[in-house]
Design an enzyme around this catalytic site. Sequence first.
Site, PDB file in Angstrom:
ATOM      1  N   HIS A  76       0.849  -1.199   0.000  1.00  0.00           N
ATOM      2  CA  HIS A  76       0.000   0.000   0.000  1.00  0.00           C
ATOM      3  C   HIS A  76       0.880   1.243   0.000  1.00  0.00           C
ATOM      4  O   HIS A  76       1.753   1.379   0.847  1.00  0.00           O
ATOM      5  CB  HIS A  76      -0.914   0.014   1.238  1.00  0.00           C
ATOM      6  N   TYR A 204      -9.342   5.949   7.334  1.00  0.00           N
ATOM      7  CA  TYR A 204      -9.557   6.273   8.752  1.00  0.00           C
ATOM      8  C   TYR A 204     -10.562   7.430   8.759  1.00  0.00           C
ATOM      9  O   TYR A 204     -10.303   8.470   8.156  1.00  0.00           O
ATOM     10  CB  TYR A 204      -8.272   6.739   9.417  1.00  0.00           C
ATOM     11  N   PRO A 296      -4.565   1.150  18.519  1.00  0.00           N
ATOM     12  CA  PRO A 296      -4.284   0.631  17.169  1.00  0.00           C
ATOM     13  C   PRO A 296      -4.473   1.642  16.041  1.00  0.00           C
ATOM     14  O   PRO A 296      -4.192   1.352  14.895  1.00  0.00           O
ATOM     15  CB  PRO A 296      -5.262  -0.536  17.026  1.00  0.00           C
ATOM     16  N   LYS A 300       0.566   0.496  14.974  1.00  0.00           N
ATOM     17  CA  LYS A 300       1.943   0.430  15.482  1.00  0.00           C
ATOM     18  C   LYS A 300       2.230  -0.727  16.430  1.00  0.00           C
ATOM     19  O   LYS A 300       3.391  -1.032  16.689  1.00  0.00           O
ATOM     20  CB  LYS A 300       2.274   1.744  16.201  1.00  0.00           C
ATOM     21  N   TYR A 387       3.867   6.854   9.857  1.00  0.00           N
ATOM     22  CA  TYR A 387       3.053   5.695   9.479  1.00  0.00           C
ATOM     23  C   TYR A 387       3.903   4.611   8.811  1.00  0.00           C
ATOM     24  O   TYR A 387       3.741   3.421   9.100  1.00  0.00           O
ATOM     25  CB  TYR A 387       1.918   6.128   8.545  1.00  0.00           C
TER      26      TYR A 387
END
Length: 393
Positions: A76, A204, A296, A300, A387
């Site tokens: 991704h 998200y 979450p 991580k 990220y």
Amino acid sequence: MGLTHQTQVCIIGAGPSGLLLAQLLGLAGIETIVLDRKDRAYIEGRVRAGVLERGTVDALEEAGVADRLHREGLPHTGFDLAFSGDRHRIDLQGLTGSSVMVYGQTEVTKDLFRARHDAGQRFFFNVDQVVPKHLKTAQPQVQFQCDGQIHTIDCKFIAGCDGFHGVSRNAIPQNLRQAFERVYPFGWLGILVDAPPVSDELIYANHEDGFALASMRSPTRSRYYVQCDPGDTVADWSDDRFWNAFATRLGEQAAGQLQTGPSFEKSIAPLRSFVAEPMQYGALFLAGDAAHIVPPTGAKGLNLAVADVRQLSRAFIAHFKGNDDPLQTYSQRVLKRVWKVERFSWQLSTLMHQFPDYGPFERRMQRAEFDYIASSEAASTAIAENYVGLPLE
Ligand code: FAS
Ligand code: PHB
């Protein structure tokens, strides 16, 4: 009197931390015994993380267990942040030159178990009464019960990889350890469904009704989450209630693409930020959830555990080659990165969730932060570099 065994490193916990540590040490010729209070089938069945940082993929390649990951994992290069229906893509590849891999922790655990089994790993499953002993001596031991017998392991070091509810952390004398904790006023309800993901990348979403996350396990299997009350149980969330909440929170654009179906896994996880200091005491060294927990939101938890294990395995290997420095500085070096990752996970959780005690001002601050990220390459880059994974040191 019971049974006595000898090894170089006794590893408490056969989750990703313990299994990866055993694999990396095994490849370096260091003997280990791995204990777990559950058995292999139970551990492999736990549905948890889904996103691997580049550093985690590197570690699994180094461990020789990345073949299936490269065959079945989904690379991704970005993900979306959504706010009341507005969407902004964080271009991981464009902003950092790096990306992430979508591959379930369940699969990582299966790959590691297979490798350890093939290597003839000594395991004890379904253990009880595990007690690390004589930590400040040259002959530490781990005592436990298994199959009705008392066992004692003589070892050089003990690796506490037994997760948040394990015993290792509390083997450090209470007056020498300190815990830092934030418990969030919400949980995550997660489902697995055999339906194509609503989007090619993760979304998200922060909506006035609450947070939602659209993730996946494969092109035909989706992993979805909604924010729920901390006291909720799975029984409070029928599939219909879940789908209505999920579609509303994702926004119209995504909801129009959503393919629902019967969930075949449904679980609720509490959210907390937690760090225990120090991460070593005498012959005991902590790695993974035994030492820290992150919400979450930043994907991580597993990745932080792997980063600990990369450092701990290198330090053990250096010790057995005559250089004790990395082991002596393990806790202080690793904690520096742990706190940076805790910060990112806390920041993204604070941005993306509805807090019961937030008023109009706090909600405007959340919206302003989203608008700033969406309009600033620097702000988006800051999200992206965390990220994809911060440097190991
Ligand atoms: P683990 O908890 O995985 O493993 C510890 C092992 O030690 C277990 O097998 C346990 O049985 C064993 N153990 C415990 N006490 C013991 C004792 N006394 N004696 C012997 N063995 C003992 N992370 C993400 O990045 N994304 C997510 O979406 C995500 N979702 C999560 C959902 C849930 C419900 C939970 C609990 C965690 C989630 N995490 C997520 C975090 C998770 O992935 C952890 O970071 C990861 O499992 C850490 O691995 P370990 O450190 O090996 O700990
Ligand atoms: C998941 O796919 O389980 C997942 C992905 C990203 C997160 C949390 C969980 O931040």
